[in-house]
Design a protein around this motif. Structure first.
Motif, mmCIF file in Angstrom:
data_model
loop_
_atom_site.group_PDB
_atom_site.id
_atom_site.type_symbol
_atom_site.label_atom_id
_atom_site.label_comp_id
_atom_site.label_asym_id
_atom_site.label_seq_id
_atom_site.Cartn_x
_atom_site.Cartn_y
_atom_site.Cartn_z
ATOM 1 N N PHE A 1 -4.083 1.298 0.706
ATOM 2 C CA PHE A 1 -4.843 1.553 1.928
ATOM 3 C C PHE A 1 -5.668 2.837 1.932
ATOM 4 O O PHE A 1 -6.351 3.107 2.914
ATOM 5 N N ARG B 1 -12.655 -1.963 -0.938
ATOM 6 C CA ARG B 1 -11.837 -0.738 -1.037
ATOM 7 C C ARG B 1 -12.123 0.013 -2.337
ATOM 8 O O ARG B 1 -12.487 1.173 -2.324
ATOM 9 N N ARG C 1 -13.609 -5.434 7.181
ATOM 10 C CA ARG C 1 -12.275 -5.091 7.669
ATOM 11 C C ARG C 1 -11.308 -6.265 7.567
ATOM 12 O O ARG C 1 -10.118 -6.078 7.276
ATOM 13 N N THR D 1 -10.201 -5.997 3.958
ATOM 14 C CA THR D 1 -9.481 -4.780 3.567
ATOM 15 C C THR D 1 -8.177 -4.584 4.326
ATOM 16 O O THR D 1 -7.372 -3.718 3.949
ATOM 17 N N THR D 2 -7.949 -5.366 5.373
ATOM 18 C CA THR D 2 -6.681 -5.281 6.100
ATOM 19 C C THR D 2 -5.780 -6.469 5.822
ATOM 20 O O THR D 2 -4.707 -6.580 6.425
ATOM 21 N N ASP E 1 -2.898 -8.236 4.483
ATOM 22 C CA ASP E 1 -1.654 -7.566 4.118
ATOM 23 C C ASP E 1 -0.559 -8.604 3.909
ATOM 24 O O ASP E 1 -0.102 -9.245 4.861
#
Length: 458
Positions: free
Chosen positions: A73, A332, A376, A379-380, A382
């Motif tokens: 992150f 990222r 986003r 990149t988020t 999870d």
């Protein structure tokens, strides 16, 4: 992958026992931190009862968690995939770009490409140490269809970027080879079969002509050059021939290859997707053959995608590829520039307009794209937050790739990718190699020179 929680304390982490298919060893792992240890199967209960391993691990668990969080992150981009044209002279069955772009898309002009690299240079200077060059990879469609602009850009920014070109190899003539090698540009080719009829099953020109021999000729031109590689995309058509691919690459003195699972982002790829168990059987046979050849000749053929799995286990922050971690590297560690100036988390998303984070030439440029909703959502992503990944013992050695295919094939970012069972089997295979003391044979020489041992227990 059979796994069982052996110990869970209210005040600390748990270790999970994982059967890796080894005659002697099982793995103990804490998937939350990517910690693992190999333990004699007959001694697991004693290890847990004695508590020494768990106590030692607890001392380091917070450090491991912070290191993994930073990897997942806290990265900032250090590379860009440049798509200087939408066009390609091939019509590969499994391509992740829509056919209408590849057949009739636009080139980026030389002037616009130069302007784009100037903007990208300024961005990377703002986020990277002065002594490091960002990576800039000219990528597909087929970048050499816009060769004049690409070569002009390489010369104009030689001091600012470490350049690479990923090409299908059909346009790599003597002039192009001389230009690229004299400037130390890394070169990636693609070949899907040891024989023309195998390659031709998924990779042909728009007119149906074979390109197999042209790629072999390009490989011969590159023999002896240090910075080149070949990608084989594994499909139902070439799966029985992966061992022969390894033999061909070794005979051609290919320094590095990749035996990639195909990305199922577009429907065409899903029609040639191998079953996970078939993929595992063929892939491991090919890896075994690469090891046999190394033992026989003393010369390694590095299979980079598998080497990265090994590194992700042995030294997570030393990995060189960012597909097998969640979130992946898209948006990222790197991002992609489309021929129209659009910015995407990865080239895999360029055929999906809703994942555009804006345009490089807009006022916000890269910074705005990285903060956009389109980026986003990638990149988020999870794997700790959705099933079945959240319960998986090896989720941070796999990363449930790829977010583009998970979204397009399986319906959302909170879904697995296309090869869940294969990735589990691949991690087990890697752990078996580590248990047998063979891992170094599959890695680049000197891989551990810049690593530091942070946990060791005999």
């Amino acid at each position: 992958m059979n796994a069982a929680v052996l110990n869970r304390a209210d005040d600390g982490p748990a270790l999970i026992a994982v059967d890796i298919g080894h005659a002697t060893y099982a793995a103990l792992t804490d998937p939350r931190t990517a910690f693992w240890a190999l333990v004699d199967k007959t001694l697991i209960a004693d290890q847990i009862k004695a508590g020494a391993l768990l106590d030692r691990y607890r001392e380091k668990a917070d450090d491991f968690a912070r290191e993994l969080h930073a990897l997942r992150f806290e990265l900032t981009p250090s590379g860009v995939y440049l798509n200087p044209t939408e066009r390609c002279n091939l019509n590969c069955t499994y391509c992740y770009l829509p056919s209408e772009q590849r057949s009739g898309g636009s080139h980026m002009s030389e002037e616009k490409l130069i302007a784009a690299l100037a903007k990208l240079r300024d961005y990377f200077r703002s986020v990277m140490p002065e002594e490091r060059k960002p990576r800039a990879i000219f990528h597909g469609a087929e970048p050499l269809m816009n060769k004049a602009a690409v070569f002009a850009a390489i010369d104009a920014f030689a001091d600012d970027f470490a350049f690479g070109v990923q090409t299908n190899g059909t346009l790599l003539d003597d002039e192009a080879v001389a230009f690229l090698t004299s400037r130390n540009v890394s070169i990636g080719l693609s070949l899907d079969g040891p024989l023309a009829e195998i390659t031709d099953a998924t990779r042909q020109t728009w007119g149906g002509k074979s390109v197999h021999d042209k790629v072999l000729a390009a490989m011969d031109k590159l023999k002896g050059y240090g910075s080149w590689s070949v990608i084989t995309t594994c499909t139902t058509e070439n799966l029985p021939y992966l061992t022969q691919m390894i033999e061909l690459f070794h005979a051609k003195e290919v320094p590095t290859c990749m035996l990639n699972t195909l990305r199922c982002t577009q429907p065409g790829a899903r029609g040639v997707k191998p079953a996970d168990d078939a993929m595992a059987k063929a892939f491991f046979a090919a890896m075994d053959r690469s090891h046999e050849l190394y033992r026989q000749t003393g010369r390694k053929l590095l299979v980079a995608n598998f080497a990265n799995i090994l590194i992700g286990i042995l030294a997570p922050t030393a990995r060189r590829l960012m597909c097998d971690i969640s979130p992946c590297g898209g948006g990222r560690a790197f991002f992609a520039l489309a021929a129209d100036g659009g910015l995407y988390p990865c080239s895999e998303f360029i055929g999906l307009p809703r994942f555009s984070g804006g345009n490089l030439f807009d006022s916000g440029g890269v910074d705005a794209a990285l903060k956009s909703d389109a980026f986003r959502v990638v990149t988020t992503r999870d794997v700790d937050t959705f099933a079945p990944c959240s319960d998986c013992a090896i989720r941070h050695f796999c990363g449930s790739p790829c977010p583009a295919e998970a979204h397009e094939m399986n319906g959302g970012m909170d879904r697995i990718g296309a090869f869940c069972e294969f990735y589990k089997a691949q991690v087990n295979y890697a752990l078996r190699l580590i248990a047998d003391g063979k891992a170094d044979d599959y890695l680049w020489d000197g891989w551990d020179e810049s690593t530091e041992t942070t946990f060791l227990m005999a």
